[in-house]
Write a protein that holds these residues in place. Structure first.
Motif: not given
Ligand code: FES
Lengths: 354, 148
Positions: A221-248
Motif C-alpha cells: 500500500e502506498g507504493k507506486a503500482l502499475k495499474k491495468m484498466k479493468f475494461v477491457p484489459n483485465f476483463l479479457l484476462r478474467d475471461l481467459m480464466g473463465w474459459l480455462i475453468a469451463l474447459g476443466a
C-alpha cells in the motif's frame, strides 16, 4: 439503425452514464499477488453455471422420496446430455466451493478485510454460509444412500446445539426423522430460499467491491503500482480464466461423470467407507477424533460448540484484528490464517487416506 | 430527552407510540404464523409397541438383521451361542444406522467407526451411550420384538 443510435436510445431512457463511467474508471493494481484477484470472478462464473444447469435440471427433477432417485436416474440415462448437465452441476459446485475457499483465504491473508471493507468481508462470510448450505441441501436431492446418511449426520449435528438443537433438527428434517419431508424441504431451500438470499447478498458484495475498488496488500500500500484498466484489459484476462475453468469443467464432467450410487433405504445400515463431501471432511474428521465424553459433556457437543465459535471468530475478524485496522502489520492474524489453512488441508488429507 | 408536556409533544409521542406499536404488532402478526408454519407438525409416534421382526429359521448364529420398528430401524443380533437380542439400530452418536459385524462380533457404525458389544454397550469410537435394548420373545418361528 446503427449501434450508436441504439445505444443513444437506451441511454436516453435508462441513463447509463454512471455505469459507463464506472467501467472506464475501474482499474486493477498489478503486483506479485495479482494472481489472487482472479478467484472471486471465477467463483462468480461458476455460480452462473450453477444457476444455468440448475434451472435445466429442474425441468426433469421430481422432489419426493418415491421419485427423486428415479428422476435423477432418468436424467442420467434417458435425457439427451442429461448426464452432462448433471455432472457439470455437481463438478461446478465443487469447483466453485474450491475457488471460493481460495478467494476467501487470499482475502484473509492479504488483509483485504481492513477498513473500509469490513462489510465486504461480512457479506462474503454470509455468502460462504449460503454456499455451504447450497452444497448440503443439494447433496440430498438425488436421494441416494450416501446422501441419506450424510443428511442424518449433518442434521443430527445441528440437533446437538445446546438450547435450540431440538428445534433446529425438526426444522431441518421436517419431522423427527430424515424422510421424504426432509427431501421436499431441502429442495425448497435449494431452489427457492437460498437462491433468493444469495442474489441479495451477492449483489451487496459486488456493489461494495465496485465502490471500494480492489484492495492492495498492506505491504504494497502506498507504493507506486502499475495499474491495468479493468475494461477491457483485465476483463479479457478474467475471461481467459473463465474459459480455462469451463474447459476443466467439461473435461472433468465428460471423463468422470458424477455417480448416482444406490437409492436411499431408511432401513439399511450405513455403508462402510461412508464419507461426507470433501468440504465438510475436516469437520467430519475432527468429530471422529473427539472422544465420546470429555468430562460430563458429550464430545460432539463440544465439537459443535468449537466449530460455532470458530465460525463466529472468522465472521468478526475485521473487528478483532485491531492492528490491521490501525494500519500496523499484524503477524498474529497471518499466523492464524495459515494454521487454519494447514488444519483444514491436513484434516482433509487424513480423512481421505485413513 | 427532556420531558415537556406541551400538547404537541404528547400528541407526537402518542402518534409515535401508536405507529410504533402497530408496526410491531403487524410484524409479529405476519411473522408468527410464518414461523409456526415452518415447524413441522408432530406426527403421532407409531403406537406399535411390538413387531414380528424376523423368523428364527432365517437367522444364522453370529449374524444380524435390520428390521422395521414403526418408522425406525431396529437390529436383531443372534450371538454365536444362539441367543437372540434386539436393539434400536440408530447409532447414539449422530444417528447413522448400525450393522452387525461377524468378524469382530460387534455392532458397528460405519459413519465414524463406532462400536458396540453384543449387549449394545458402546465400547469404542465416538458413541456416547449404549444402544436402546428391546425385549425379545420367540413364539414358534417368529421373533417378536417389543419396547420396554
Ligand atoms: S453416527 Fe455412529 S459413530 Fe457417528
Amino acid at each position: 439503425m446503427n449501434m450508436s443510435t441504439i445505444a443513444d436510445w437506451v441511454n436516453d431512457r435508462a441513463g447509463l452514464a454512471p455505469l459507463k463511467e464506472l467501467a472506464q474508471k475501474k482499474e486493477v493494481p498489478l503486483h506479485r499477488h495479482s494472481l489472487w484477484y482472479y478467484f472471486g470472478g471465477m467463483t462468480l462464473f461458476l455460480f452462473f453455471i450453477q444457476v444455468g444447469t440448475g434451472i435445466l435440471l429442474l425441468l426433469y427433477y421430481r422432489p419426493s422420496a418415491e421419485n427423486a432417485f428415479e428422476s435423477v436416474q432418468f436424467i442420467m440415462t434417458e435425457v439427451q446430455f442429461g448426464w452432462l448437465i448433471r455432472s457439470i452441476h455437481s463438478w461446478s459446485a465443487n469447483l466453485m466451493i474450491a475457488t471460493m475457499f481460495i478467494h476467501m483465504f487470499s482475502a484473509f491473508l492479504m488483509k483485504a478485510y481492513r477498513p473500509p471493507r469490513e462489510f465486504t468481508w461480512i457479506s462474503g462470510s454470509l455468502l460462504l454460509v449460503i454456499v455451504l448450505a447450497f452444497g448440503f441441501s443439494g447433496y440430498l436431492l438425488p436421494w441416494n444412500k450416501l446422501a441419506f446418511f450424510a443428511t442424518k449426520v449433518g442434521t443430527d449435528i445441528a440437533g446437538v446445539v445446546p438450547g435450540i438443537g431440538d428445534f433446529l433438527l425438526r426444522f431441518l428434517r421436517g419431522g423427527d426423522e430424515v424422510t421424504g419431508a426432509t427431501l421436499t424441504r431441502f429442495f425448497g431451500f435449494h431452489v427457492a430460499v437460498l437462491p433468493a438470499l444469495i442474489t441479495a447478498i451477492l449483489f451487496i458484495h459486488l456493489l461494495l467491491v465496485q465502490r471500494q475498488g480492489m484492495s492492495v496488500p498492506p505491504s504494497l500500500e502506498g507504493k507506486a503500482l502499475k495499474k491495468m484498466k479493468f475494461v477491457p484489459n483485465f476483463l479479457l484476462r478474467d475471461l481467459m480464466g473463465w474459459l480455462i475453468a469451463l474447459g476443466a469443467l467439461a473435461a472433468l464432467s465428460a471423463i468422470f461423470p458424477w455417480e448416482l450410487g444406490e437409492k436411499a433405504d431408511p432401513f439399511a445400515s450405513a455403508p462402510a467407507g461412508i464419507k461426507p463431501e470433501w468440504f465438510f471432511m475436516f469437520m467430519f474428521q475432527t468429530l471422529k477424533f473427539i472422544p465420546a465424553k470429555i468430562g460430563p459433556i458429550d464430545g460432539e457437543v463440544l465439537g459443535v460448540l468449537a466449530f460455532g465459535a470458530g465460525g463466529l471468530f472468522w465472521f468478526l475478524v475485521p473487528f478483532l484484528d485491531r492492528k490491521t485496522a490501525q494500519g500496523k502489520p499484524s503477524r498474529g492474524f497471518t499466523v492464524i490464517g495459515i494454521i487454519l489453512l494447514v488444519y483444514i488441508v491436513g484434516m482433509t488429507i487424513i480423512g481421505y487416506t485413513q | 430527552m427532556e420531558k415537556t408536556n406541551t400538547p404537541l409533544t404528547t400528541r407526537r409521542n402518542f402518534i409515535d407510540y401508536f405507529l410504533g406499536t402497530s408496526l410491531g404488532a403487524t410484524l409479529v402478526a405476519t411473522f408468527y404464523p410464518i414461523f409456526k408454519f415452518l415447524v413441522p407438525p408432530q406426527i403421532a409416534e407409531s403406537t406399535e409397541s411390538s413387531v414380528v421382526a424376523a423368523k428364527v429359521s432365517e437367522l444364522k448364529p453370529n449374524s444380524g438383521k435390520i428390521f422395521k420398528f414403526g418408522s425406525k430401524p431396529g437390529i436383531i443380533v443372534k450371538t454365536p451361542t444362539g441367543e437372540i437380542r434386539a436393539f434400536s439400530a440408530t447409532c447414539t452418536h449422530l444417528d447413522c444406522t448400525v450393522q452387525y459385524q461377524e468378524g469382530t462380533q460387534q455392532i458397528w457404525c460405519a459413519c465414524h467407526n463406532g462400536r458396540y458389544d453384543m449387549a449394545g454397550k458402546n465400547v469404542a469410537g465416538p458413541p456416547p451411550r449404549p444402544l436402546e435394548q428391546f425385549t425379545v420373545n420367540v413364539r414358534g418361528d417368529e421373533i417378536i420384538v417389543s419396547k420396554g
